[in-house]
Design a protein around this motif. Structure first.
Motif, PDB file in Angstrom:
ATOM      1  N   THR A   1       1.057  -1.066  -0.132  1.00 54.90           N
ATOM      2  CA  THR A   1       0.147  -0.066   0.077  1.00 54.90           C
ATOM      3  C   THR A   1       0.982   1.008  -0.383  1.00 54.90           C
ATOM      4  N   ALA A   2       0.953   2.653  -0.592  1.00 56.53           N
ATOM      5  CA  ALA A   2       0.603   3.946  -0.368  1.00 56.53           C
ATOM      6  C   ALA A   2       0.187   4.399  -0.134  1.00 56.53           C
ATOM      7  N   TYR A   3       0.482   5.359   1.447  1.00 57.34           N
ATOM      8  CA  TYR A   3       0.045   6.026   2.262  1.00 57.34           C
ATOM      9  C   TYR A   3       0.298   7.665   1.255  1.00 57.34           C
ATOM     10  N   SER A   4      -1.018   8.122   1.416  1.00 55.04           N
ATOM     11  CA  SER A   4      -0.687   9.354   1.942  1.00 55.04           C
ATOM     12  C   SER A   4       0.133  10.805   2.616  1.00 55.04           C
ATOM     13  N   SER A   5       0.169   9.986   3.828  1.00 57.31           N
ATOM     14  CA  SER A   5       0.578  10.930   4.799  1.00 57.31           C
ATOM     15  C   SER A   5       1.646   9.569   5.514  1.00 57.31           C
ATOM     16  N   ARG A   6       2.324  10.252   5.891  1.00 60.29           N
ATOM     17  CA  ARG A   6       3.171   9.598   7.304  1.00 60.29           C
ATOM     18  C   ARG A   6       2.784   9.094   8.332  1.00 60.29           C
ATOM     19  N   GLU A   7       1.647   9.767   8.796  1.00 66.08           N
ATOM     20  CA  GLU A   7       0.584   9.132   9.555  1.00 66.08           C
ATOM     21  C   GLU A   7      -0.012   7.927   9.222  1.00 66.08           C
ATOM     22  N   GLU A   8      -0.362   7.897   7.958  1.00 66.08           N
ATOM     23  CA  GLU A   8      -0.947   6.854   7.400  1.00 66.08           C
ATOM     24  C   GLU A   8      -0.407   5.330   7.573  1.00 66.08           C
ATOM     25  N   ALA A   9       0.430   5.395   7.137  1.00 65.21           N
ATOM     26  CA  ALA A   9       2.206   5.232   7.437  1.00 65.21           C
ATOM     27  C   ALA A   9       2.038   4.512   8.487  1.00 65.21           C
ATOM     28  N   LEU A  10       1.892   5.600   8.776  1.00 70.65           N
ATOM     29  CA  LEU A  10       2.822   5.047  10.528  1.00 70.65           C
ATOM     30  C   LEU A  10       1.283   4.238  11.588  1.00 70.65           C
ATOM     31  N   ASP A  11       0.212   4.169  10.575  1.00 68.44           N
ATOM     32  CA  ASP A  11      -0.730   3.102  11.362  1.00 68.44           C
ATOM     33  C   ASP A  11      -0.617   1.691  10.641  1.00 68.44           C
ATOM     34  N   GLY A  12      -0.278   1.645   9.568  1.00 73.14           N
ATOM     35  CA  GLY A  12      -0.022   0.773   8.299  1.00 73.14           C
ATOM     36  C   GLY A  12       1.387   0.035   9.297  1.00 73.14           C
ATOM     37  N   VAL A  13       2.262   0.601   9.739  1.00 76.06           N
ATOM     38  CA  VAL A  13       3.370  -0.169  10.182  1.00 76.06           C
ATOM     39  C   VAL A  13       3.017  -1.200  11.753  1.00 76.06           C
ATOM     40  N   PHE A  14       2.317  -0.085  12.872  1.00 77.26           N
ATOM     41  CA  PHE A  14       1.613  -0.795  14.298  1.00 77.26           C
ATOM     42  C   PHE A  14       0.443  -1.766  13.528  1.00 77.26           C
ATOM     43  N   GLU A  15      -0.313  -1.984  12.503  1.00 79.86           N
ATOM     44  CA  GLU A  15      -1.433  -2.795  12.138  1.00 79.86           C
ATOM     45  C   GLU A  15      -0.394  -3.790  12.152  1.00 79.86           C
ATOM     46  N   ALA A  16       0.530  -3.710  11.421  1.00 78.66           N
ATOM     47  CA  ALA A  16       1.739  -5.280  10.295  1.00 78.66           C
ATOM     48  C   ALA A  16       2.612  -6.053  11.411  1.00 78.66           C
ATOM     49  N   LEU A  17       2.209  -4.460  12.400  1.00 78.22           N
ATOM     50  CA  LEU A  17       3.049  -5.177  14.263  1.00 78.22           C
ATOM     51  C   LEU A  17       2.447  -6.034  14.752  1.00 78.22           C
ATOM     52  N   GLU A  18       1.027  -5.700  14.830  1.00 78.50           N
ATOM     53  CA  GLU A  18       0.315  -6.281  15.761  1.00 78.50           C
ATOM     54  C   GLU A  18       0.362  -7.976  15.497  1.00 78.50           C
ATOM     55  N   ASN A  19       0.110  -7.814  13.517  1.00 79.07           N
ATOM     56  CA  ASN A  19       0.048  -9.062  12.718  1.00 79.07           C
ATOM     57  C   ASN A  19       0.691  -9.805  13.016  1.00 79.07           C
ATOM     58  N   SER A  20       2.154  -9.821  12.729  1.00 79.77           N
ATOM     59  CA  SER A  20       3.012 -10.553  13.510  1.00 79.77           C
ATOM     60  C   SER A  20       3.483 -10.660  14.752  1.00 79.77           C
ATOM     61  N   GLU A  21       2.784  -9.993  15.453  1.00 78.78           N
ATOM     62  CA  GLU A  21       2.883 -11.355  17.139  1.00 78.78           C
ATOM     63  C   GLU A  21       1.428 -12.861  17.196  1.00 78.78           C
ATOM     64  N   ARG A  22       0.932 -12.236  16.179  1.00 78.74           N
ATOM     65  CA  ARG A  22      -0.169 -13.557  15.915  1.00 78.74           C
ATOM     66  C   ARG A  22      -0.001 -14.802  15.726  1.00 78.74           C
TER      67      ARG A  22
END
Length: 65
Positions: free
Chosen positions: A44-65
């Motif tokens: 995914t390409a995000y339109s803002s840095r904050e949206e990309a950060l949300d994606g990062v933390f979602e990916a971190l949560e998914n990696s812990e599952r």
């Protein structure tokens, strides 16, 4: 989310969290942001840095599952 991001030689922000390396990339030509999670770029390409950060933390949560 309150961690201090470091800056690489290529001016990209990076952070090591829970044993994972996260790098934020800004595509200035397109005005989008992407991240790499342990060396793998997100699709995914995000339109803002904050949206990309949300994606990062979602990916971190998914990696812990």
């Amino acid at each position: 989310s309150k961690r201090i991001w470091k800056t690489s030689r290529n001016s990209n922000s990076y952070l090591k969290i829970r044993g994972h390396l996260i790098v934020l990339y800004n595509d200035r030509e397109r005005g989008t942001w992407k991240y790499a999670f342990d060396g793998v770029f997100c699709k995914t390409a995000y339109s803002s840095r904050e949206e990309a950060l949300d994606g990062v933390f979602e990916a971190l949560e998914n990696s812990e599952r």
